[in-house]
Design an enzyme around this catalytic site. Structure first.
Site, PDB file in Angstrom:
ATOM      1  N   ASP A   7       3.871  -6.012   3.664  1.00 20.24           N
ATOM      2  CA  ASP A   7       3.593  -4.915   4.593  1.00 20.24           C
ATOM      3  C   ASP A   7       4.529  -5.047   5.793  1.00 20.24           C
ATOM      4  OD1 ASP A   7       2.318  -2.695   5.790  1.00 20.24           O
ATOM      5  OD2 ASP A   7       0.323  -3.399   5.236  1.00 20.24           O
TER       6      ASP A   7
ATOM      7  N   GLU B  94      -5.251   1.601   2.391  1.00 23.38           N
ATOM      8  CA  GLU B  94      -5.116   0.430   3.272  1.00 23.38           C
ATOM      9  C   GLU B  94      -5.350   0.822   4.719  1.00 23.38           C
ATOM     10  OE1 GLU B  94      -3.077  -2.552   5.886  1.00 23.38           O
ATOM     11  OE2 GLU B  94      -2.781  -0.394   5.745  1.00 23.38           O
ATOM     12  N   GLU B  95      -4.805   1.977   5.095  1.00 22.48           N
ATOM     13  CA  GLU B  95      -4.824   2.377   6.512  1.00 22.48           C
ATOM     14  C   GLU B  95      -6.231   2.698   7.026  1.00 22.48           C
ATOM     15  OE1 GLU B  95      -2.418   1.973   8.412  1.00 22.48           O
ATOM     16  OE2 GLU B  95      -0.550   2.146   7.274  1.00 22.48           O
TER      17      GLU B  95
ATOM     18  N   HIS C 188       3.532   3.225  12.925  1.00 22.14           N
ATOM     19  CA  HIS C 188       2.615   4.368  12.996  1.00 22.14           C
ATOM     20  C   HIS C 188       3.181   5.510  13.837  1.00 22.14           C
ATOM     21  CE1 HIS C 188      -1.286   2.299  11.413  1.00 22.14           C
ATOM     22  NE2 HIS C 188      -0.231   2.097  10.657  1.00 22.14           N
TER      23      HIS C 188
ATOM     24  N   ASP D 172       5.883   2.105   6.804  1.00 25.80           N
ATOM     25  CA  ASP D 172       4.578   1.449   6.616  1.00 25.80           C
ATOM     26  C   ASP D 172       3.799   2.265   5.596  1.00 25.80           C
ATOM     27  OD1 ASP D 172       2.108   0.271   6.808  1.00 25.80           O
ATOM     28  OD2 ASP D 172       1.720   0.899   8.868  1.00 25.80           O
TER      29      ASP D 172
ATOM     30  N   HIS E 157       0.825  -1.222   0.000  1.00 21.30           N
ATOM     31  CA  HIS E 157       0.000   0.000   0.000  1.00 21.30           C
ATOM     32  C   HIS E 157       0.852   1.262   0.000  1.00 21.30           C
ATOM     33  CE1 HIS E 157       0.114   1.039   4.411  1.00 21.30           C
ATOM     34  NE2 HIS E 157       0.196  -0.260   4.601  1.00 21.30           N
TER      35      HIS E 157
END
Ligand code: ZN
Length: 326
Positions: free
Chosen positions: A216, A193-194, A302, A163, A60
């Protein structure tokens, strides 16, 4: 690999605003694939034609971010989140908007405990003095991402947005190597995606691959008093067994293990109960698509300073190369 990753993490691309990342990827691989196109969701789909199996590799492009909800009369911005943004990790961070504007995330200092530092008690300071001044620079609905330039140190990479730009980098490197195979390879750079594995769903439906792998990041369990986890930085890419969105198809998992063993590639198993990947939406699309995952062990996911080991990244590319040639 570091240069590829740097170019990708530096591109602005919160969920739904991935076009700049797609442009970077397109420049990297357009001469090495037979077709490249984007769909209504913004997914970038590159195809290397072949007569064998249709294999979809997905990573992603979107990163987590903040979205402006209101602007007060003193020019401070209130915000919501785009994807999984933890309040404590956001505090004190610099954020940057698509137009290059920098802001600082801070909190209402009247709160008694940091436990109360919820997103609705926080704001972004862009140095504007009035609402009018702020609105010359930003508008309601504009998104910002963490600032966190890429650094290479001791064989590790520290950066924001690893990410999943690290996954995008692996796919781009693989496409550039043009692995010799009869299989038809779909390099799919997905969107959103998130916020719920959205882009991958429509891409997989349109492609209807014979099998799919999502590339990922996955959290490690190797930092002080971290939640127990089987995966450590530097001990090889992780072959997905299960996350919260998918149970990897056993034949894909086994084939990845065989490829790793035959090529002397170190690997670990990923078994986690939180978090999902694009495989979570791909495997239940279009009548069901056998799906699995290859994950890069990553610390501080994140945050503005995620960490990966460059050996794990390179070994993931080797593992996928072996897999698509199988
Ligand atoms: Zn991700």
């Amino acid at each position: 690999m570091f240069d590829t990753i740097s170019m990708l993490v530096n591109a602005f691309g919160p969920s739904g605003r991935e076009n700049r990342v797609a442009e970077v990827v397109t420049q990297m691989i357009k001469d090495k694939v037979d077709e490249i196109s984007s769909d209504a969701m913004g997914n970038l789909i590159a195809v290397k034609k072949g007569s064998g199996k249709k294999i979809m590799l997905a990573a992603h492009m979107d990163e987590i971010g903040l979205i402006i909800t209101t602007i007060d009369d003193k020019g401070f911005l209130r915000f919501g989140t785009v994807g999984g943004v933890l309040p404590l990790i956001s505090l004190g961070q610099r954020v940057v908007f698509e137009n290059g504007l920098t802001g600082v995330v801070w909190y209402e200092e009247s709160i008694e405990s940091m436990k109360d530092a919820k997103i609705d008690k926080m704001y972004i300071d862009i140095g504007a003095k009035t609402r009018e001044q702020a609105r010359e620079l930003v508008e309601i609905g504009d998104m910002a991402v963490f600032e966190g330039r890429p650094v290479e140190q001791n064989g590790l990479i520290i950066s924001k947005a690893l990410d999943d730009r690290v996954g995008c980098a692996i796919l781009a490197e693989l496409a550039r190597r043009c692995p010799a195979t009869d299989n038809e390879i779909y390099y799919v750079f997905t969107t959103q995606e998130e916020v719920g594995l959205r882009g991958a769903r429509t891409a997989a439906y349109a492609i209807r691959p014979d099998l799919a792998i999502a590339i990922d990041v996955t959290r490690t369990g190797d930092t002080p008093k971290s939640k127990p986890g089987a995966v450590s930085l530097g001990e090889g890419p992780a072959i997905k067994v299960k996350d919260n969105s998918v149970i990897a198809h056993p034949r894909i998992r086994e084939r990845l293990v065989d490829c790793a063993r035959e090529n002397g590639i170190p690997f670990q198993f990923e078994v986690v109960d939180k978090g999902g990947t694009d495989a979570g939406s791909i495997h239940i699309t279009a009548g069901g698509i056998p799906s699995g995952g290859v994950s890069i062990p990553t610390r501080f996911i994140h945050s503005a300073s995620e960490i990966v080991d460059i050996k794990d990244v390179e070994n993931a590319a080797r593992l996928l190369e072996a897999f698509i040639k199988f």
